[in-house]
Design an enzyme around this catalytic site. Sequence first.
Site, PDB file in Angstrom:
ATOM      1  N   GLU A   1       0.845  -1.195   0.000  1.00 37.78           N
ATOM      2  CA  GLU A   1       0.000   0.000   0.000  1.00 37.78           C
ATOM      3  C   GLU A   1       0.882   1.247   0.000  1.00 37.78           C
ATOM      4  OE1 GLU A   1      -2.696  -0.315   3.305  1.00 37.78           O
ATOM      5  OE2 GLU A   1      -3.884  -1.850   2.298  1.00 37.78           O
TER       6      GLU A   1
ATOM      7  N   CYS B   1       3.565   8.670   0.591  1.00 38.80           N
ATOM      8  CA  CYS B   1       4.090   7.809   1.650  1.00 38.80           C
ATOM      9  C   CYS B   1       4.350   6.425   1.043  1.00 38.80           C
ATOM     10  CB  CYS B   1       3.073   7.754   2.784  1.00 38.80           C
ATOM     11  SG  CYS B   1       3.543   6.638   4.109  1.00 38.80           S
TER      12      CYS B   1
ATOM     13  N   CYS C   1       6.566  -6.396   7.802  1.00 37.50           N
ATOM     14  CA  CYS C   1       7.647  -5.709   8.526  1.00 37.50           C
ATOM     15  C   CYS C   1       8.419  -6.725   9.338  1.00 37.50           C
ATOM     16  CB  CYS C   1       7.071  -4.623   9.439  1.00 37.50           C
ATOM     17  SG  CYS C   1       8.370  -3.647  10.230  1.00 37.50           S
TER      18      CYS C   1
ATOM     19  N   CYS D   1       6.009  -4.074  16.307  1.00 35.32           N
ATOM     20  CA  CYS D   1       5.517  -3.084  17.279  1.00 35.32           C
ATOM     21  C   CYS D   1       4.036  -3.369  17.541  1.00 35.32           C
ATOM     22  CB  CYS D   1       5.725  -1.679  16.732  1.00 35.32           C
ATOM     23  SG  CYS D   1       7.440  -1.361  16.246  1.00 35.32           S
TER      24      CYS D   1
ATOM     25  N   CYS E   1       0.934  -1.449  15.956  1.00 36.98           N
ATOM     26  CA  CYS E   1       0.985  -1.181  14.517  1.00 36.98           C
ATOM     27  C   CYS E   1       0.330  -2.306  13.721  1.00 36.98           C
ATOM     28  CB  CYS E   1       2.455  -1.019  14.120  1.00 36.98           C
ATOM     29  SG  CYS E   1       2.700  -1.015  12.355  1.00 36.98           S
TER      30      CYS E   1
ATOM     31  N   CYS F   1      -1.463   6.703   9.727  1.00 33.48           N
ATOM     32  CA  CYS F   1      -0.266   6.113  10.285  1.00 33.48           C
ATOM     33  C   CYS F   1      -0.541   4.833  11.047  1.00 33.48           C
ATOM     34  CB  CYS F   1       0.353   7.101  11.260  1.00 33.48           C
ATOM     35  SG  CYS F   1       1.701   7.909  10.534  1.00 33.48           S
TER      36      CYS F   1
END
Length: 371
Positions: free
Chosen positions: A102, A115, A122, A126, A129, A351
């Site tokens: 994305e 962005c 990932c 975290c 997230c 975010c």
Amino acid sequence: MRFMRKQACKPQLPGMTATELTALLTQWGEPRFRAKQILDWRNKGILKPGLMSNLPIHLRNYLEKFVDCCPLRLVRRETSRDGTRKYVFSLHSPRMSGKMIESVMIPENNRVTVCLSSQVGCVLDCPFCHTGTQGFTGNLNKGEIIAQVLGIMQDLNEDPLPPDLHQNVTHIVYMGMGEPLANESGVHGSLALLLDPEGLNISRRRITVSTSGLIPQIERLGAHYPVNLAISLHAADDKLRDVLVPINRKYPLADLRRCLDRFPLGHQRHITLEYVLLDQVNDRECDLEALSRFVRPHRERVNLIQFNPYPGSPYSGTPKERMNEFAQRLISKGIRATVRRSRGQDIMAACGQLKADVANKMGHRVSGEEN
Ligand code: SF4
């Protein structure tokens, strides 16, 4: 030519430098000036050889056949009430075939920020997230990273923003899916092309790389590509940061502090410390005190981010009023602090919300995320 025989070895047009493209054209017996013509189209977001109207037909055919001109395919675009657009792209290189990423375009009066994702999923984990919940599938190469910018430029050509807004991509942030500095090869390669006067020619002052704090990689970034740096800090106390940003166990705050103090900053530039405010987790008095002690007010500013919940998330965000109060308290201590307005929340483009779950809706399997 080996790349002509193997699909896997096709060069990707979005990631090619002028030197690489010129070398390829020379092998084909084409004049050097054709490289500039092709790059002029590419740098405007036009990647289909059929649209490169000043090229002879045989050269357009060669490009179609022997070059991977569009390493991404736009699967879906969603537009937020606030004008933010979220793009879901699928990858088709043999290495990444069928995976989704994305990217987000955020329009404002005087700028258009893109962005970018740097990984599928990932490597880090975290807990606040959404991307971090997906696991890690692979790193994007420089062509796949640049192709996100070009795909968005193409979309802006075809479907312009309202006339009162800026129409061209002006700013780039590496804050989409993935930990950018865990993919140095792809990110450094793409930075070189963004900065290259014969590439996208974007000023380093308009490019920001966000990281959770990989210290050796931050040092290499500063040495080779001194763009703007943002740190996903989220806590200024090791015990809490070990939980919220688990890479802190490897690179604790004292080491991060020393690294940030050494990061090269030009005139009037600063490091951004990103701090997502989680209700009763990192927004207490003791957290504010720890943050105030950590920040170097002359070199750093704090960006307070509203937590964007995602389905099943274990946290809730600090209410708006208390976010403003937190910011005011920092300001009263001489720290530059802003509350970041959340964009694209209604389309899960804000975010920490990115996750290529379109693939699940379409019956594929993916992993994927942001900083
Ligand atoms: S916040 Fe950034 S580093 Fe952490 S899991 Fe999400 S994408 Fe990865």
